[in-house]
Design an enzyme around this catalytic site. Sequence first.
Site, PDB file in Angstrom:
ATOM      1  N   ASN A 154       0.798  -1.229   0.000  1.00  0.00           N
ATOM      2  CA  ASN A 154       0.000   0.000   0.000  1.00  0.00           C
ATOM      3  C   ASN A 154       0.831   1.280   0.000  1.00  0.00           C
ATOM      4  O   ASN A 154       0.319   2.348  -0.329  1.00  0.00           O
ATOM      5  CB  ASN A 154      -1.010  -0.004   1.159  1.00  0.00           C
ATOM      6  CG  ASN A 154      -0.354  -0.017   2.520  1.00  0.00           C
ATOM      7  OD1 ASN A 154       0.808  -0.374   2.652  1.00  0.00           O
ATOM      8  ND2 ASN A 154      -1.100   0.370   3.538  1.00  0.00           N
ATOM      9  N   GLU A 250       5.890  -3.356  11.844  1.00  0.00           N
ATOM     10  CA  GLU A 250       4.715  -2.477  11.794  1.00  0.00           C
ATOM     11  C   GLU A 250       3.627  -3.269  11.093  1.00  0.00           C
ATOM     12  O   GLU A 250       3.730  -3.549   9.897  1.00  0.00           O
ATOM     13  CB  GLU A 250       5.032  -1.173  11.049  1.00  0.00           C
ATOM     14  CG  GLU A 250       6.050  -0.294  11.756  1.00  0.00           C
ATOM     15  CD  GLU A 250       5.589   0.238  13.108  1.00  0.00           C
ATOM     16  OE1 GLU A 250       4.376   0.247  13.378  1.00  0.00           O
ATOM     17  OE2 GLU A 250       6.465   0.637  13.904  1.00  0.00           O
ATOM     18  N   CYS A 284      -3.044   0.807   7.044  1.00  0.00           N
ATOM     19  CA  CYS A 284      -3.014   0.197   8.379  1.00  0.00           C
ATOM     20  C   CYS A 284      -3.717   1.097   9.378  1.00  0.00           C
ATOM     21  O   CYS A 284      -4.344   0.619  10.317  1.00  0.00           O
ATOM     22  CB  CYS A 284      -1.577  -0.055   8.810  1.00  0.00           C
ATOM     23  SG  CYS A 284      -0.565   1.426   8.846  1.00  0.00           S
TER      24      CYS A 284
HETATM   25  P1  NAP Z   1       1.969  -8.808   3.568  1.00  0.00           P
HETATM   26  O1  NAP Z   1       1.259  -9.774   2.720  1.00  0.00           O
HETATM   27  O2  NAP Z   1       2.336  -9.208   4.934  1.00  0.00           O
HETATM   28  O3  NAP Z   1       3.293  -8.418   2.739  1.00  0.00           O
HETATM   29  C1  NAP Z   1       4.188  -7.452   3.202  1.00  0.00           C
HETATM   30  C2  NAP Z   1       5.562  -7.698   2.624  1.00  0.00           C
HETATM   31  O4  NAP Z   1       6.076  -8.926   3.130  1.00  0.00           O
HETATM   32  C3  NAP Z   1       5.587  -7.843   1.110  1.00  0.00           C
HETATM   33  O5  NAP Z   1       6.778  -7.297   0.621  1.00  0.00           O
HETATM   34  C4  NAP Z   1       5.583  -9.353   0.932  1.00  0.00           C
HETATM   35  O6  NAP Z   1       6.108  -9.775  -0.293  1.00  0.00           O
HETATM   36  C5  NAP Z   1       6.488  -9.756   2.063  1.00  0.00           C
HETATM   37  N1  NAP Z   1       6.360 -11.151   2.488  1.00  0.00           N
HETATM   38  C6  NAP Z   1       5.322 -12.004   2.307  1.00  0.00           C
HETATM   39  N2  NAP Z   1       5.599 -13.184   2.893  1.00  0.00           N
HETATM   40  C7  NAP Z   1       6.836 -13.084   3.445  1.00  0.00           C
HETATM   41  C8  NAP Z   1       7.672 -13.962   4.189  1.00  0.00           C
HETATM   42  N3  NAP Z   1       7.314 -15.215   4.503  1.00  0.00           N
HETATM   43  N4  NAP Z   1       8.868 -13.512   4.594  1.00  0.00           N
HETATM   44  C9  NAP Z   1       9.269 -12.259   4.314  1.00  0.00           C
HETATM   45  N5  NAP Z   1       8.521 -11.371   3.613  1.00  0.00           N
HETATM   46  C10 NAP Z   1       7.315 -11.786   3.184  1.00  0.00           C
HETATM   47  O7  NAP Z   1       1.171  -7.441   3.702  1.00  0.00           O
HETATM   48  P2  NAP Z   1       0.506  -6.544   2.550  1.00  0.00           P
HETATM   49  O8  NAP Z   1      -0.672  -7.272   2.031  1.00  0.00           O
HETATM   50  O9  NAP Z   1       1.550  -6.078   1.592  1.00  0.00           O
HETATM   51  O10 NAP Z   1       0.043  -5.274   3.384  1.00  0.00           O
HETATM   52  C11 NAP Z   1      -1.171  -5.240   4.058  1.00  0.00           C
HETATM   53  C12 NAP Z   1      -0.985  -5.468   5.526  1.00  0.00           C
HETATM   54  O11 NAP Z   1       0.071  -4.663   6.016  1.00  0.00           O
HETATM   55  C13 NAP Z   1      -2.188  -5.069   6.354  1.00  0.00           C
HETATM   56  O12 NAP Z   1      -2.381  -5.998   7.393  1.00  0.00           O
HETATM   57  C14 NAP Z   1      -1.794  -3.726   6.932  1.00  0.00           C
HETATM   58  O13 NAP Z   1      -2.473  -3.368   8.109  1.00  0.00           O
HETATM   59  C15 NAP Z   1      -0.351  -3.902   7.129  1.00  0.00           C
HETATM   60  N6  NAP Z   1       0.339  -2.612   7.143  1.00  0.00           N
HETATM   61  C16 NAP Z   1       0.777  -2.129   8.334  1.00  0.00           C
HETATM   62  C17 NAP Z   1       1.409  -0.910   8.390  1.00  0.00           C
HETATM   63  C18 NAP Z   1       1.901  -0.334   9.696  1.00  0.00           C
HETATM   64  O14 NAP Z   1       2.718   0.588   9.646  1.00  0.00           O
HETATM   65  N7  NAP Z   1       1.461  -0.813  10.854  1.00  0.00           N
HETATM   66  C19 NAP Z   1       1.621  -0.184   7.221  1.00  0.00           C
HETATM   67  C20 NAP Z   1       1.168  -0.718   6.017  1.00  0.00           C
HETATM   68  C21 NAP Z   1       0.527  -1.939   5.985  1.00  0.00           C
HETATM   69  P3  NAP Z   1       5.115 -10.276  -1.474  1.00  0.00           P
HETATM   70  O15 NAP Z   1       4.375  -9.076  -1.909  1.00  0.00           O
HETATM   71  O16 NAP Z   1       6.061 -10.801  -2.465  1.00  0.00           O
HETATM   72  O17 NAP Z   1       4.228 -11.326  -0.874  1.00  0.00           O
HETATM   73  O1  G3H Z   2      -0.724   1.704   5.900  1.00  0.00           O
HETATM   74  C1  G3H Z   2       0.009   2.082   6.795  1.00  0.00           C
HETATM   75  C2  G3H Z   2       0.660   3.380   6.782  1.00  0.00           C
HETATM   76  O2  G3H Z   2       1.703   3.427   7.735  1.00  0.00           O
HETATM   77  C3  G3H Z   2      -0.370   4.443   7.027  1.00  0.00           C
HETATM   78  O3  G3H Z   2       0.156   5.689   6.780  1.00  0.00           O
HETATM   79  O4  G3H Z   2      -1.622   6.985   7.979  1.00  0.00           O
HETATM   80  O5  G3H Z   2      -0.012   8.121   6.473  1.00  0.00           O
HETATM   81  O6  G3H Z   2      -1.781   6.628   5.539  1.00  0.00           O
HETATM   82  P1  G3H Z   2      -0.878   6.910   6.689  1.00  0.00           P
END
Ligand code: NAP
Ligand code: G3H
Length: 475
Positions: A154, A250, A284
């Site tokens: 994202n 995060e 997130c």
């Molecule tokens: P995701 O599926 O966990 O993927 C995140 C990253 O991890 C991608 O680069 C992914 O690569 C990689 N990845 C996947 N499996 C892995 C493994 N086994 N080992 C190491 N890396 C791996 O998350 P997303 O769908 O991209 O993002 C959505 C989620 O992120 C939501 O739950 C959201 O709340 C959370 N998020 C949190 C924050 C925060 O700051 N708290 C910010 C943004 C998003 P691939 O794409 O190749 O699978």
């Molecule tokens: O999706 C997770 C990001 O850390 C959220 O950043 O609140 O600036 O959109 P934002």
Amino acid sequence: MSKQYKNLVNGEWRLSDNDIKIYAPATGEELGTIPAMSQEDVDYVYESARAAQPAWRALSYVERASYLHKVADILERDAEKIGKVLSKEIAKGYKAAVSEVTRTAAIIRYAAEEGVRLQGEVLEGGSFDAASKKKIAIVRREPLGLVLAISPFNYPVNLAGSKIAPALIAGNVVALKPPTQGSISGLLLAEVFVEAGIPAGVFSTITGRGSVIGDYIVEHEAVNFINFTGSTKVGERIGKMAGMRPIMLELGGKDSAIVLKDADLEVAAKNIVDGAFGYSGQRCTAVKRVLVQEEVADELVEIIREKVLKLTIGNPEDNADITPLIDTGAADFVEGLVNDAVEKGAEAKTDIVREGNLICPILFDKVTSDMKLAWEEPFGPVLPIIRVKSVEEAIEISNKSQYGLQASIFTNDFPLAFSIAEQLEVGTVHINNKTQRGTDNFPFLGAKKSGAGTQGVKYSIEAMTTIKSVVFDIK
Ligand code: NAP
Ligand code: G3H
């Protein structure tokens, strides 16, 4: 034919034996091909990165900062060009995509300046006994070595830059693993570093599916720090594999907007709608549930509904508020939560419409705690309203979540707001504003299953450095 992108390794652009095609989620257009790195490719990335670290570390902070300022200059210059690709690759509105790039430039500049001011300290041992009074400690911050940065779909540029710049300014080298859907944007960021003259090996990229190479890149003994943003599921796995190595996680969230009966409902509704539906809820920090005191619930729901009906629906290049979700799996997941809420008696205040991966914004009233929507993170444009009888009930429901990223409180009673803020189990509480990560120098962290460690420029630098003391006795 679409463009073949390459990884940046040891200052050169490299292909791998296998490739992955990247398509635009909104249109299906083929955007390009990225390498799917093998384990041997990863070994070479890490080997060359480690070899580059001593010389990078030996530079002064001002010298390292000058590279980062050049990166920021180029990002500002190319914000529209990069934003255009980013917008297509992750179906983010064009304006939001451009501002993701300029926000990244600002973070990189801030990190460069913060690093220049990084200072150690001198301590006296005098407070214990006479012998210790002679002891002096010189306490300095040192880089950790090789940082593996893993960013989510994202914010493929911003949540890469916010890891890379604090790591580099402190004297670390970085390998970036961008999300597969978002890899092209990550590789465009790497092009910027090359144009800025970053020395070979100091910044490298690793593309390939996380499900295939994730474990290998994380477990590898060359890596000294793992800085991950993404889902709680993957974050927990990384946490287990990291062993004794420091990490930053995060992760997901279920941020509550708590609306008290004395709140300015117009302000609350505007922030809730912006917070819940920005980038179609794929943040997130999105507002993921509203906990409203029942005395004002009817009025608040009606104001929110009017605003939701005005959201525009369409494609990213038209800057529509609501665009198709990142993939079919994401849309299926949201649909499952919606169906569960309907079956259990939630009142839909908008039409429920799905066309492919596009889900039109949905507002549910009278969501109850037996519904999945009360607890799970949809990462899509659906907002549940939960009516509560008291402030205590709002705090209880908010804290019952497995997540603890952020929360908002809407009220004009500031002492009460501070009291509630103290009781909420989250990293940050916003008063009369939507939940959000910025301002980017503020600490950003999650409690419980929302993460470990603290981001924010200064905090990220601290996390990716360690303390070294030199102790001696004076006469
Ligand atoms: P995701 O599926 O966990 O993927 C995140 C990253 O991890 C991608 O680069 C992914 O690569 C990689 N990845 C996947 N499996 C892995 C493994 N086994 N080992 C190491 N890396 C791996 O998350 P997303 O769908 O991209 O993002 C959505 C989620 O992120 C939501 O739950 C959201 O709340 C959370 N998020 C949190 C924050 C925060 O700051 N708290 C910010 C943004 C998003 P691939 O794409 O190749 O699978
Ligand atoms: O999706 C997770 C990001 O850390 C959220 O950043 O609140 O600036 O959109 P934002």
